[in-house]
Design a protein around this motif. Structure first.
Motif, mmCIF file in Angstrom:
data_model
loop_
_atom_site.group_PDB
_atom_site.id
_atom_site.type_symbol
_atom_site.label_atom_id
_atom_site.label_comp_id
_atom_site.label_asym_id
_atom_site.label_seq_id
_atom_site.Cartn_x
_atom_site.Cartn_y
_atom_site.Cartn_z
ATOM 1 N N ARG A 225 0.839 -1.200 0.000
ATOM 2 C CA ARG A 225 0.000 0.000 0.000
ATOM 3 C C ARG A 225 0.873 1.249 0.000
ATOM 4 N N LYS A 230 -5.298 5.883 0.043
ATOM 5 C CA LYS A 230 -6.307 4.862 0.244
ATOM 6 C C LYS A 230 -6.620 4.202 -1.099
ATOM 7 N N GLY A 231 -6.611 2.868 -1.109
ATOM 8 C CA GLY A 231 -6.975 2.142 -2.321
ATOM 9 C C GLY A 231 -5.922 2.177 -3.411
ATOM 10 N N LEU A 232 -4.675 2.366 -3.048
ATOM 11 C CA LEU A 232 -3.604 2.431 -4.045
ATOM 12 C C LEU A 232 -2.438 1.547 -3.617
ATOM 13 N N ARG A 233 -2.083 0.599 -4.466
ATOM 14 C CA ARG A 233 -0.934 -0.274 -4.223
ATOM 15 C C ARG A 233 -0.033 -0.267 -5.450
ATOM 16 N N ILE A 263 -4.358 -8.499 -0.939
ATOM 17 C CA ILE A 263 -5.590 -7.845 -1.403
ATOM 18 C C ILE A 263 -6.818 -8.673 -0.971
ATOM 19 N N ASP A 266 -7.814 -8.276 2.630
ATOM 20 C CA ASP A 266 -8.432 -7.000 2.990
ATOM 21 C C ASP A 266 -9.887 -6.898 2.549
ATOM 22 N N ARG A 267 -10.388 -7.874 1.826
ATOM 23 C CA ARG A 267 -11.761 -7.780 1.304
ATOM 24 C C ARG A 267 -12.769 -7.939 2.439
#
Length: 267
Positions: A225, A230-233, A263, A266-267
């Protein structure tokens, strides 16, 4: 700027590679019919036997043999990968493969220097235009990280080593001439200049490195990450703090698998 991460684009690393090219007396018999097209006899042989063991050149990676060794006894790990290819191979540039197709009477020793010291390269944006090519500077050898010429001398040792391997072929008349760097290049300083100006790399890595909390140049956390986003890897060869092993592809496959697990968790 949304997030100020000083490590982005820093720490660019790569291999050093150089080719010692020899001309042999006759075309290699194993390359007979090789035009590197899907209409030649070598391709037909591969197509007929591709699901079984085959002696077809097109069923190989092109290297006839390889040696892994230390460039000096004091190196903590083997750092040279020297491999022979039946081709005239002098690096990657527009149209480089024409030499491979047009000349079937060459033996090139590719000398790859791994575990390099240089970590001062960078990638920078030139403007806010996303279509403009960025500035990429590997800062090779002493320009980047002063190391008392350790990396450079290691490649020189690799050149000398493959020349030793070739000498018996010259004495037997199999090899007619060393074309590059050329037999007149004998001193360490001459070979250093050849390496400085002719070496290449194609394993660019490490400009978006994973690192611990609080590290000034850490861009990613251990789950890939981007810190502060947020929401970016990021999942590619840029995530390594140090360039891994001799070749990076298996390490890139590994982080792809690891990132998929992260990933899904984290769902």
């Amino acid at each position: 700027t949304r997030i100020d991460l000083p490590g982005v684009g820093k720490n660019l690393q790569d291999r050093y590679e150089v080719g010692v090219v020899n001309r042999v007396k006759d075309d290699w018999g194993i390359l007979k019919g090789a035009q590197y097209k899907n209409t030649d006899t070598q391709y037909a042989d591969w197509l007929r036997t591709k699901d079984k063991y085959t002696g077809s050149v097109y069923g190989t990676n092109g290297a006839v043999l390889a040696v892994i060794k230390r460039s000096a006894n004091e190196r903590s790990l083997p750092d040279l990968f020297c491999f022979g290819v039946l081709a005239d191979f002098r690096g990657y540039y527009p149209g480089y493969s024409k030499r491979v197709v047009e000349r079937l009477n060459c033996l090139t020793w590719a000398v790859l220097k791994a575990h390099t010291n240089n970590r001062a390269g960078y990638v920078k944006l030139k403007s806010t235009n996303p279509l403009e090519r960025p500035e990429i500077n590997f800062r090779y050898f002493a320009e980047g990280t002063p190391d008392q010429n350790e990396d450079l001398d290691s490649v020189v040792e690799g050149v000398r080593f493959v020349r030793d391997l070739t000498r018996p072929l010259i004495e037997l008349g199999v090899v007619e001439e060393e074309e590059s760097p050329g037999s007149e290049m004998t001193s360490d300083e001459q070979i250093r200049d050849f390496v400085r100006y002719q070496s290449w790399g194609h394993h660019a890595s490490c400009t978006c490195a994973i690192g611990p909390d609080g590290a000034s140049d850490a861009v990613l956390d251990s789950n890939f990450r981007v810190r502060g986003a947020k929401g970016l890897r990021v999942v590619d060869a840029s995530v390594f703090p140090r360039i891994p092993g001799f070749f990076i592809v298996s390490a890139v496959y590994m982080i792809g698998e690891k990132a998929a697990d992260a990933i899904l968790a984290d769902r």
